[in-house]
Design an enzyme around this catalytic site. Sequence first.
Site, PDB file in Angstrom:
ATOM      1  N   GLU A 106      -8.945  -2.125 -38.301  1.00 60.98           N
ATOM      2  CA  GLU A 106      -9.361  -2.947 -38.100  1.00 60.98           C
ATOM      3  C   GLU A 106      -8.407  -3.400 -37.174  1.00 60.98           C
ATOM      4  O   GLU A 106      -8.231  -4.039 -35.861  1.00 60.98           O
ATOM      5  CB  GLU A 106     -10.835  -3.288 -38.164  1.00 60.98           C
ATOM      6  CG  GLU A 106     -12.016  -2.503 -38.503  1.00 60.98           C
ATOM      7  CD  GLU A 106     -11.954  -2.009 -37.242  1.00 60.98           C
ATOM      8  OE1 GLU A 106     -12.248  -1.920 -35.588  1.00 60.98           O
ATOM      9  OE2 GLU A 106     -13.899  -1.398 -37.041  1.00 60.98           O
ATOM     10  N   TYR A 161     -16.554  10.838 -35.463  1.00 60.53           N
ATOM     11  CA  TYR A 161     -16.406   8.944 -36.027  1.00 60.53           C
ATOM     12  C   TYR A 161     -17.922   9.046 -35.645  1.00 60.53           C
ATOM     13  O   TYR A 161     -18.725   8.741 -36.787  1.00 60.53           O
ATOM     14  CB  TYR A 161     -14.954   8.848 -35.205  1.00 60.53           C
ATOM     15  CG  TYR A 161     -14.924   7.256 -35.428  1.00 60.53           C
ATOM     16  CD1 TYR A 161     -14.863   7.113 -36.730  1.00 60.53           C
ATOM     17  CD2 TYR A 161     -15.633   6.624 -34.825  1.00 60.53           C
ATOM     18  CE1 TYR A 161     -15.217   6.024 -37.550  1.00 60.53           C
ATOM     19  CE2 TYR A 161     -15.971   5.103 -34.922  1.00 60.53           C
ATOM     20  CZ  TYR A 161     -15.466   4.629 -36.304  1.00 60.53           C
ATOM     21  OH  TYR A 161     -15.160   3.616 -36.507  1.00 60.53           O
ATOM     22  N   TRP A 188      -9.753   2.465 -30.626  1.00 63.98           N
ATOM     23  CA  TRP A 188     -10.519   2.468 -31.608  1.00 63.98           C
ATOM     24  C   TRP A 188      -9.471   3.982 -31.768  1.00 63.98           C
ATOM     25  O   TRP A 188      -9.254   4.723 -32.855  1.00 63.98           O
ATOM     26  CB  TRP A 188     -11.670   2.444 -32.198  1.00 63.98           C
ATOM     27  CG  TRP A 188     -11.764   3.110 -32.979  1.00 63.98           C
ATOM     28  CD1 TRP A 188     -12.729   4.350 -33.888  1.00 63.98           C
ATOM     29  CD2 TRP A 188     -11.392   2.591 -34.248  1.00 63.98           C
ATOM     30  NE1 TRP A 188     -12.438   3.789 -35.196  1.00 63.98           N
ATOM     31  CE2 TRP A 188     -11.633   3.515 -35.592  1.00 63.98           C
ATOM     32  CE3 TRP A 188     -10.384   1.233 -34.772  1.00 63.98           C
ATOM     33  CZ2 TRP A 188     -11.209   3.015 -36.987  1.00 63.98           C
ATOM     34  CZ3 TRP A 188      -9.960   1.611 -36.674  1.00 63.98           C
ATOM     35  CH2 TRP A 188     -10.622   2.567 -37.446  1.00 63.98           C
TER      36      TRP A 188
END
Length: 189
Positions: A48, A26, A56
Amino acid sequence: MTSLITGSDGLERCAWVGADAEYQRYHDEEWGVPLHGDRALFEKMALEGFQAGLSWITILRKRPRFREVFVGFEPETVADFDDDDVERLMADAGIIRNRAKILATIGNARLVVGMAEGELDELMWSFAPVPGIRPRSFDDVPAVTDESTAMSKSLRKRGFRFVGPTTMYALMQSSGMVDDHVEGCWRVG
């Protein structure tokens, strides 16, 4: 906390990556890379929002299932979700089963559908700050900025939910509106 970590490939990366392969991918391929398009930014906004209060990496690991059950985050499709879809999503252990976040995603999709093509992209990117000094360490990286606060207020005024200033700053980082790769990271330059 150190700001850089050396990967098994010898590359220096932002230390939040740690040893997790998915975080490394990522970081290397997505985080801080400019992202455009209403569908792509709607997906980023939704994910989000689901991340709020969680890590995350949890969202990244569940992202393939999120994409499947939210039909690629196509706003037109998600906007048509009904109560049966909400219950289907609430029963799916492959995603974050939070009714408020699911309803917000559906409501936000309806708002995106009501906008002109490209309007969400233009609106969100209008808050991207002029590039500034590269952060030397994580201590230099804010959680909220004037720009993310203004983006949040603008989106909330239009009826969007789960778009708080901290969430919007995370979106700005992940979509390349800001580049918070710390000095020394191989992605800098």
